[in-house]
Design a protein around this motif. Sequence first.
Motif, PDB file in Angstrom:
ATOM      1  N   GLU A   1     -18.425  31.680 -99.901  1.00  0.00           N
ATOM      2  CA  GLU A   1     -18.136  33.080-100.234  1.00  0.00           C
ATOM      3  C   GLU A   1     -16.622  33.329-100.255  1.00  0.00           C
ATOM      4  OE1 GLU A   1     -19.694  37.519 -98.858  1.00  0.00           O
ATOM      5  OE2 GLU A   1     -20.002  35.816 -97.533  1.00  0.00           O
ATOM      6  N   THR A   2     -15.934  32.844 -99.206  1.00  0.00           N
ATOM      7  CA  THR A   2     -14.475  33.012 -99.134  1.00  0.00           C
ATOM      8  C   THR A   2     -13.802  32.282-100.301  1.00  0.00           C
ATOM      9  OG1 THR A   2     -14.681  33.032 -96.733  1.00  0.00           O
ATOM     10  CG2 THR A   2     -12.471  32.797 -97.611  1.00  0.00           C
ATOM     11  N   ALA A   3     -14.261  31.054-100.580  1.00  0.00           N
ATOM     12  CA  ALA A   3     -13.672  30.257-101.661  1.00  0.00           C
ATOM     13  C   ALA A   3     -13.835  30.958-103.010  1.00  0.00           C
ATOM     14  CB  ALA A   3     -14.322  28.879-101.707  1.00  0.00           C
ATOM     15  N   GLN A   4     -15.020  31.521-103.243  1.00  0.00           N
ATOM     16  CA  GLN A   4     -15.274  32.178-104.540  1.00  0.00           C
ATOM     17  C   GLN A   4     -14.403  33.418-104.728  1.00  0.00           C
ATOM     18  OE1 GLN A   4     -19.535  32.576-104.286  1.00  0.00           O
ATOM     19  NE2 GLN A   4     -19.880  30.889-105.726  1.00  0.00           N
ATOM     20  N   ILE A   5     -14.227  34.192-103.633  1.00  0.00           N
ATOM     21  CA  ILE A   5     -13.404  35.404-103.765  1.00  0.00           C
ATOM     22  C   ILE A   5     -11.933  35.022-103.947  1.00  0.00           C
ATOM     23  CG2 ILE A   5     -12.780  37.628-102.724  1.00  0.00           C
ATOM     24  CD1 ILE A   5     -15.427  37.340-101.083  1.00  0.00           C
TER      25      ILE A   5
END
Length: 558
Positions: free
Chosen positions: A394-398
């Motif tokens: 999730e953090t990587a995608q944002i």
Amino acid sequence: MNPSLLLSFLKDNGYITEEQFTELGDEQSRSGKRIQEVVEDYGIMSKDELYAAIAQNLGTEVIDLSRIEFPPELLSMMPPQTARVHGALPLEFDGVLLKVALVDALDPRIADDLRFATGKDIQIYVAAPDQIRGLVEKYYGSEEAEVEDLLAQLAGEVTVKEDGSIDVTADLEGAAPIVKYVNTVVAQAIQARASDIHFEPFEHDFKIRYRVDGALYEMSPPPRHLSVAITSRIKVMAGLNIAERRIPQDGRIQTTMAGRQVDLRVSTLPTQFGESVVLRVLDRSVVNLDLETLGMPKRIFDYICETIEKPNGIFIVTGPTGSGKTTTLYSCLRRINTPDSKLLTAEDPVEYEIEGIIQIPINESIGLNFARVLRAFLRQDPDRIMVGETRDIETAQIAIQASLTGHLVFTTLHTNDAPGAVARLIDMGVEPFLISSTLEGILAQRLVRKICPNCKTPYEPTEAILQQIGLAAHEIGDKTFYYGRGCDECNNTGYKGRKGIYELLDITEPIRELISQRAPSIVIRQKAIELGMTTLRADGLRSIFDGETTIEEVLKYT
């Protein structure tokens, strides 16, 4: 002497230029020498001329301590811990003024501290710092001596019950010797430039260790039955719940030691034999957040300076815990922290506060995680964003989304080398085409201990150890290898201070193609080396050949 205070004094009074100010600071942190020796080596002025200039500036004089007598009644006017922490030696008391020689005569805060500690007006004199230190140790004992005294005092004050537990009705965590003991242990560790202090309960003893330059050293252990009192005292200082001993707790202590603001991050962990407590020392006066002082090879330094000015993309710094990733990112942020750009950081926790940057501490317990903060960031009109650590998809995608919408994102990952960061992102579930289109560069780094300049000795390495690091005897030619013999300057370890070794993966077109094709790390690595990437091991060899570190240190970290 405090290097930054002395260099500022020399610059403000026209003894050195702005360029020399930076050059002398770099040389002092690189060599580990005392700043007055560096000033003398550069031919700016001799030590005697330097002390005379400081004295003239302060409207005082230079004193030769070898001609002064120190009666016990004079020495008793200065508390021992104050004398040791501040490097202060009383010279004379005329009934009104207490005349004191100071190691750091240029620090205006010390006079206030001494006035408070002694209850007397202070007049400062200048003397050779080594002379002052020697006499302070002679008359006031070393830190170790005070720790022993306090332990003896504590043993006399504590009531031990028949079952071996302590009588806590005495409100021990507030008892003066316990308070003094904990303060002394912390002060001693900070003075030794420790990064962490460990308080560890075992079945039959209670160990205190501190980590200096990545290695742990043990201090004199207090009696086992004092573990609860010492732990409770630290928890009181950190504002934690002292009655709760079953779950981990985190807190923070802000304190001033020798006129320096020091933050201590506190972590408690319930173990089989009591609570284990670790204090992470964040000493702002020791950490230099200038990119120039990190000792990077020029090629990598130039690349980073260019990359952090880009309008968008992702820049990753990778390495294990304690490899200096955060310091590198903070230094990058400091460099681009200008009034015309908005910088936001999400950190767990915020380690150093930097003026002009909005820093948000992560708080998982209330659901404030990296992904949630990062989403909110995009509505705050930022130019550059730093994410303390990319832990999940999730953090990587944002972060990728932020990069694609015109923001520059800095973050850290835990991988062994630079190409491994690509594999780690793919493992998380990030699409390779997104990685290849947003990633600008990956910097892998380690911290290796530097040889102590005071006891640096040349030696001839054996063929076996050369083979371990992948060198043949004919390859080393006339190169000289060094090790530290061990001396008082480095606590007989042979090492003093640390330096970074680096591996930079520049995401060029051939590398982007390999990422899009899901090529394994080893293939990306080989291609990067073909294109000129210097590996961690190769950069470690550069540091060995420059005489800055040892073969053993490079073998340990690469």
